[in-house]
Design a protein around this motif. Sequence first.
Motif, PDB file in Angstrom:
ATOM      1  N   THR A  53       0.836  -1.205   0.000  1.00  0.00           N
ATOM      2  CA  THR A  53       0.000   0.000   0.000  1.00  0.00           C
ATOM      3  C   THR A  53       0.868   1.251   0.000  1.00  0.00           C
ATOM      4  OG1 THR A  53      -1.799  -1.132   1.153  1.00  0.00           O
ATOM      5  CG2 THR A  53      -1.775   1.273   1.282  1.00  0.00           C
ATOM      6  N   ASN A  88       2.443   1.989  -3.185  1.00  0.00           N
ATOM      7  CA  ASN A  88       1.476   2.248  -4.246  1.00  0.00           C
ATOM      8  C   ASN A  88       1.468   1.132  -5.295  1.00  0.00           C
ATOM      9  OD1 ASN A  88      -0.635   3.797  -5.285  1.00  0.00           O
ATOM     10  ND2 ASN A  88       0.723   4.820  -6.748  1.00  0.00           N
ATOM     11  N   ASN A 113      -0.647  -2.107  -6.527  1.00  0.00           N
ATOM     12  CA  ASN A 113      -2.014  -2.598  -6.436  1.00  0.00           C
ATOM     13  C   ASN A 113      -2.077  -4.102  -6.684  1.00  0.00           C
ATOM     14  OD1 ASN A 113      -4.766  -2.494  -6.106  1.00  0.00           O
ATOM     15  ND2 ASN A 113      -5.160  -1.333  -7.979  1.00  0.00           N
ATOM     16  N   ARG A 147      -3.809  -7.455  -7.883  1.00  0.00           N
ATOM     17  CA  ARG A 147      -4.804  -7.885  -8.863  1.00  0.00           C
ATOM     18  C   ARG A 147      -5.442  -9.215  -8.479  1.00  0.00           C
ATOM     19  NH1 ARG A 147      -5.773  -3.210 -10.215  1.00  0.00           N
ATOM     20  NH2 ARG A 147      -4.297  -2.140 -11.532  1.00  0.00           N
ATOM     21  N   VAL A 205       0.440  -8.486  -8.915  1.00  0.00           N
ATOM     22  CA  VAL A 205       0.311  -7.050  -8.678  1.00  0.00           C
ATOM     23  C   VAL A 205       0.537  -6.289  -9.976  1.00  0.00           C
ATOM     24  CG1 VAL A 205       1.025  -7.278  -6.251  1.00  0.00           C
ATOM     25  CG2 VAL A 205       2.747  -6.800  -7.999  1.00  0.00           C
ATOM     26  N   ASP A 206       0.188  -5.010  -9.969  1.00  0.00           N
ATOM     27  CA  ASP A 206       0.304  -4.225 -11.192  1.00  0.00           C
ATOM     28  C   ASP A 206       1.750  -3.887 -11.560  1.00  0.00           C
ATOM     29  OD1 ASP A 206       0.667  -2.395  -9.124  1.00  0.00           O
ATOM     30  OD2 ASP A 206      -0.636  -0.863 -10.009  1.00  0.00           O
ATOM     31  N   TYR A 264      -2.078  -7.255 -15.285  1.00  0.00           N
ATOM     32  CA  TYR A 264      -1.545  -6.180 -14.453  1.00  0.00           C
ATOM     33  C   TYR A 264      -2.439  -4.944 -14.471  1.00  0.00           C
ATOM     34  CZ  TYR A 264       2.941  -8.770 -14.801  1.00  0.00           C
ATOM     35  OH  TYR A 264       3.918  -9.715 -14.778  1.00  0.00           O
TER      36      TYR A 264
END
Length: 143
Positions: A25, A28, A30, A32, A49-50, A141
């Motif tokens: 978090t 930053n 994210n 998925r 994750v992205d 992603y």
Amino acid sequence: MKIKQLSIFLQNRMGSLAKPLEVLTVANVNIRAMCMADTSEFGILRLVVDDPEKGKEALEENNFLVKITEIIGVEMNDTPGGLTTVLGIIKDNLIDLEYLYAFSHDKAGKAILLLHADNIDKLISVLQENNIPIVSAEEVYSL
């Protein structure tokens, strides 16, 4: 085509899942998709994750043991039997799956199945030969 998945090794105790999620978090990054497997002593948190490289770096800076593993995603029908169809093709071609997890997304009637096998290249070939749509890493992603 191959998706980079983060595998994070955690002690199996109350609250151990919160810290790596907080780290992501703050960075930053994210999530998925995620899957948690555990034994009596440790757990493996698997995340898509992205931004896998950024996520791995942030977690390692916070003293987590993280490994990047290649998996693939396939699109399947989000109906009874959708998963059975894909798994039948894999079984008929003698591919040994190590694990899988799935999630639905905004494409009506479709779900994404994430797969890891002992021979990922053979898995890709077999699925393509059987017209199972493989989802690109970029698509997963950016969901």
